[in-house]
Write a protein that holds these residues in place. Structure first.
Motif, PDB file in Angstrom:
ATOM      1  N   GLU A 197     103.039  22.053  39.017  1.00  0.00           N
ATOM      2  CA  GLU A 197     104.294  21.758  38.075  1.00  0.00           C
ATOM      3  C   GLU A 197     105.317  21.242  40.155  1.00  0.00           C
ATOM      4  OE1 GLU A 197     105.993  23.633  34.808  1.00  0.00           O
ATOM      5  OE2 GLU A 197     103.987  24.019  34.302  1.00  0.00           O
ATOM      6  N   ASN A 198     105.850  22.221  40.230  1.00  0.00           N
ATOM      7  CA  ASN A 198     106.629  21.926  41.454  1.00  0.00           C
ATOM      8  C   ASN A 198     106.013  21.083  42.670  1.00  0.00           C
ATOM      9  OD1 ASN A 198     108.655  22.774  40.055  1.00  0.00           O
ATOM     10  ND2 ASN A 198     107.723  24.852  40.913  1.00  0.00           N
ATOM     11  N   LEU A 199     104.595  20.480  42.901  1.00  0.00           N
ATOM     12  CA  LEU A 199     104.159  19.784  44.040  1.00  0.00           C
ATOM     13  C   LEU A 199     103.982  18.607  43.379  1.00  0.00           C
ATOM     14  CD1 LEU A 199     101.351  22.675  45.124  1.00  0.00           C
ATOM     15  CD2 LEU A 199     103.366  21.854  45.727  1.00  0.00           C
ATOM     16  N   THR A 200     105.602  18.099  42.341  1.00  0.00           N
ATOM     17  CA  THR A 200     105.279  15.948  42.150  1.00  0.00           C
ATOM     18  C   THR A 200     106.646  15.802  43.175  1.00  0.00           C
ATOM     19  OG1 THR A 200     106.085  17.195  40.158  1.00  0.00           O
ATOM     20  CG2 THR A 200     103.241  16.672  40.118  1.00  0.00           C
ATOM     21  N   PHE A 201     106.755  13.901  42.993  1.00  0.00           N
ATOM     22  CA  PHE A 201     107.594  13.383  43.063  1.00  0.00           C
ATOM     23  C   PHE A 201     108.694  13.516  42.000  1.00  0.00           C
ATOM     24  CE2 PHE A 201     105.409  13.147  47.094  1.00  0.00           C
ATOM     25  CZ  PHE A 201     106.883  13.290  48.475  1.00  0.00           C
ATOM     26  N   PHE A 222      96.822  15.174  45.448  1.00  0.00           N
ATOM     27  CA  PHE A 222      95.723  15.371  45.876  1.00  0.00           C
ATOM     28  C   PHE A 222      95.139  15.198  43.746  1.00  0.00           C
ATOM     29  CE2 PHE A 222      98.689  17.004  48.433  1.00  0.00           C
ATOM     30  CZ  PHE A 222      98.207  16.361  49.851  1.00  0.00           C
ATOM     31  N   GLU A 223      93.440  15.709  44.213  1.00  0.00           N
ATOM     32  CA  GLU A 223      92.518  15.632  42.934  1.00  0.00           C
ATOM     33  C   GLU A 223      93.110  17.095  41.995  1.00  0.00           C
ATOM     34  OE1 GLU A 223      88.793  17.262  42.507  1.00  0.00           O
ATOM     35  OE2 GLU A 223      88.851  15.886  43.798  1.00  0.00           O
ATOM     36  N   ASP A 224      93.643  18.468  42.796  1.00  0.00           N
ATOM     37  CA  ASP A 224      94.574  18.975  41.974  1.00  0.00           C
ATOM     38  C   ASP A 224      95.503  19.264  41.966  1.00  0.00           C
ATOM     39  OD1 ASP A 224      91.193  19.427  40.742  1.00  0.00           O
ATOM     40  OD2 ASP A 224      91.332  20.833  42.379  1.00  0.00           O
ATOM     41  N   ASP A 225      96.513  19.368  42.443  1.00  0.00           N
ATOM     42  CA  ASP A 225      97.531  18.973  42.736  1.00  0.00           C
ATOM     43  C   ASP A 225      98.554  19.003  44.059  1.00  0.00           C
ATOM     44  OD1 ASP A 225      96.260  21.583  44.008  1.00  0.00           O
ATOM     45  OD2 ASP A 225      97.899  21.990  45.584  1.00  0.00           O
ATOM     46  N   GLY A 226      99.698  18.649  44.592  1.00  0.00           N
ATOM     47  CA  GLY A 226     100.458  18.117  45.491  1.00  0.00           C
ATOM     48  C   GLY A 226     100.090  16.788  45.339  1.00  0.00           C
ATOM     49  N   ALA A 227     101.596  16.459  46.020  1.00  0.00           N
ATOM     50  CA  ALA A 227     101.839  14.678  46.337  1.00  0.00           C
ATOM     51  C   ALA A 227     101.861  14.479  47.245  1.00  0.00           C
ATOM     52  CB  ALA A 227     102.938  14.540  45.614  1.00  0.00           C
ATOM     53  N   TRP A 228     101.933  13.008  47.805  1.00  0.00           N
ATOM     54  CA  TRP A 228     102.816  12.410  49.218  1.00  0.00           C
ATOM     55  C   TRP A 228     102.709  11.022  49.186  1.00  0.00           C
ATOM     56  CZ3 TRP A 228      98.641   8.527  50.139  1.00  0.00           C
ATOM     57  CH2 TRP A 228      97.817   8.292  49.325  1.00  0.00           C
ATOM     58  N   ILE A 271     104.505  12.239  54.461  1.00  0.00           N
ATOM     59  CA  ILE A 271     105.805  12.869  53.471  1.00  0.00           C
ATOM     60  C   ILE A 271     104.720  13.581  52.421  1.00  0.00           C
ATOM     61  CG2 ILE A 271     107.676  14.027  52.178  1.00  0.00           C
ATOM     62  CD1 ILE A 271     108.628  12.627  54.943  1.00  0.00           C
ATOM     63  N   GLN A 272     104.325  14.651  52.770  1.00  0.00           N
ATOM     64  CA  GLN A 272     104.002  15.616  51.470  1.00  0.00           C
ATOM     65  C   GLN A 272     104.329  16.757  50.708  1.00  0.00           C
ATOM     66  OE1 GLN A 272     100.027  16.824  53.996  1.00  0.00           O
ATOM     67  NE2 GLN A 272     100.450  18.777  53.236  1.00  0.00           N
ATOM     68  N   ILE A 273     104.727  16.887  49.493  1.00  0.00           N
ATOM     69  CA  ILE A 273     105.154  18.174  48.706  1.00  0.00           C
ATOM     70  C   ILE A 273     103.870  19.877  49.149  1.00  0.00           C
ATOM     71  CG2 ILE A 273     105.550  19.327  46.496  1.00  0.00           C
ATOM     72  CD1 ILE A 273     106.490  16.478  45.875  1.00  0.00           C
ATOM     73  N   THR A 274     104.684  20.764  49.543  1.00  0.00           N
ATOM     74  CA  THR A 274     104.090  22.250  50.053  1.00  0.00           C
ATOM     75  C   THR A 274     104.805  23.299  49.545  1.00  0.00           C
ATOM     76  OG1 THR A 274     104.946  23.161  51.482  1.00  0.00           O
ATOM     77  CG2 THR A 274     103.579  20.891  52.444  1.00  0.00           C
ATOM     78  N   ASP A 275     103.839  23.770  49.465  1.00  0.00           N
ATOM     79  CA  ASP A 275     104.198  24.999  47.838  1.00  0.00           C
ATOM     80  C   ASP A 275     104.730  26.345  49.275  1.00  0.00           C
ATOM     81  OD1 ASP A 275     101.519  25.614  49.333  1.00  0.00           O
ATOM     82  OD2 ASP A 275     101.227  27.392  47.706  1.00  0.00           O
ATOM     83  N   ASP A 276     104.784  25.875  50.914  1.00  0.00           N
ATOM     84  CA  ASP A 276     105.687  26.998  51.365  1.00  0.00           C
ATOM     85  C   ASP A 276     107.207  26.847  50.989  1.00  0.00           C
ATOM     86  OD1 ASP A 276     103.206  27.266  52.596  1.00  0.00           O
ATOM     87  OD2 ASP A 276     103.396  25.555  54.437  1.00  0.00           O
ATOM     88  N   GLU A 277     107.662  28.377  50.918  1.00  0.00           N
ATOM     89  CA  GLU A 277     108.971  28.639  50.441  1.00  0.00           C
ATOM     90  C   GLU A 277     110.069  28.031  52.053  1.00  0.00           C
ATOM     91  OE1 GLU A 277     111.694  32.292  50.683  1.00  0.00           O
ATOM     92  OE2 GLU A 277     110.188  32.442  49.869  1.00  0.00           O
ATOM     93  N   TRP A 312     109.999  19.719  58.521  1.00  0.00           N
ATOM     94  CA  TRP A 312     109.865  19.911  56.871  1.00  0.00           C
ATOM     95  C   TRP A 312     111.292  20.885  56.408  1.00  0.00           C
ATOM     96  CZ3 TRP A 312     107.213  21.412  61.203  1.00  0.00           C
ATOM     97  CH2 TRP A 312     107.878  22.810  61.841  1.00  0.00           C
ATOM     98  N   SER A 313     111.702  20.332  55.074  1.00  0.00           N
ATOM     99  CA  SER A 313     112.514  20.924  54.846  1.00  0.00           C
ATOM    100  C   SER A 313     112.437  20.902  52.619  1.00  0.00           C
ATOM    101  CB  SER A 313     113.909  19.326  54.672  1.00  0.00           C
ATOM    102  OG  SER A 313     114.737  20.140  54.332  1.00  0.00           O
ATOM    103  N   ASP A 314     113.366  21.434  52.734  1.00  0.00           N
ATOM    104  CA  ASP A 314     113.253  21.480  50.280  1.00  0.00           C
ATOM    105  C   ASP A 314     114.000  20.255  50.551  1.00  0.00           C
ATOM    106  OD1 ASP A 314     111.997  23.775  50.369  1.00  0.00           O
ATOM    107  OD2 ASP A 314     113.558  24.931  50.310  1.00  0.00           O
ATOM    108  N   PHE A 315     114.603  19.647  51.073  1.00  0.00           N
ATOM    109  CA  PHE A 315     115.880  18.618  50.675  1.00  0.00           C
ATOM    110  C   PHE A 315     115.202  16.932  51.749  1.00  0.00           C
ATOM    111  CE2 PHE A 315     120.003  16.766  51.290  1.00  0.00           C
ATOM    112  CZ  PHE A 315     120.444  16.303  50.481  1.00  0.00           C
TER     113      PHE A 315
END
Length: 159
Positions: free
Chosen positions: A17-21, A51-57, A109-115, A131-134
């Protein structure tokens, strides 16, 4: 591009759920595409995908004309086609629903699950460059106060 854009099927559903813009982030990325168009003086397309199952770019690229000579080593991508979600004003091109463009890749830009790295910027070679959280930290233009995207608040007391 050589970047690994494969989704991670082992992510728990909450992480997916957190891997979307957010809509604010997509608005900021659309404004970035428009600003890049003005900066380069030529259309810059921004395409959003998942991405097919998760994530966005979101990918940024300049459409090539028939006369454009592509230098050796330049990364090109095809953008568009059925179901494409364009961000911004598409550089004034007004693409149709099935239009496909051969483009010179600028960056993405892609979204990741990395802290500490919710967003990863891939450079013109498709390599992780920042990379950044912001999100505004990774964009070439200042987001300004009206972007309405605030950095995460780690202090629950507001102090």
């Amino acid at each position: 591009m050589s970047a690994d854009l494969t989704p991670n099927p082992d992510l728990p559903d909450a992480s997916r759920e957190n891997l979307t813009f957010s809509s604010d982030e997509l608005t900021l990325l659309a404004r970035t595409a428009d600003a890049l168009t003005a900066y380069f003086g030529k259309p810059v397309l921004a395409e959003h995908g998942t991405f097919e199952d998760d994530g966005a770019w979101v990918i940024f690229a300049i459409p090539l004309s028939v006369e454009d000579k592509v230098e050796k080593g330049t990364t090109t991508v095809q953008m568009g086609g059925p179901g494409t979600l364009w961000l911004g004003n598409a550089g004034g091109l007004n693409p149709g629903p099935d239009d496909v463009y051969e483009c010179r890749y600028i960056w993405s830009i892609q979204i990741t699950d990395d802290e500490g790295a919710r967003f990863v910027k891939l450079d013109e070679d498709g390599e992780a460059a920042a990379w950044s959280d912001f999100l505004p930290d990774l964009l070439p233009f200042a987001a300004g106060a009206d972007a309405q995207i605030l950095p995460p608040d780690d202090d629950e007391d507001g102090q």
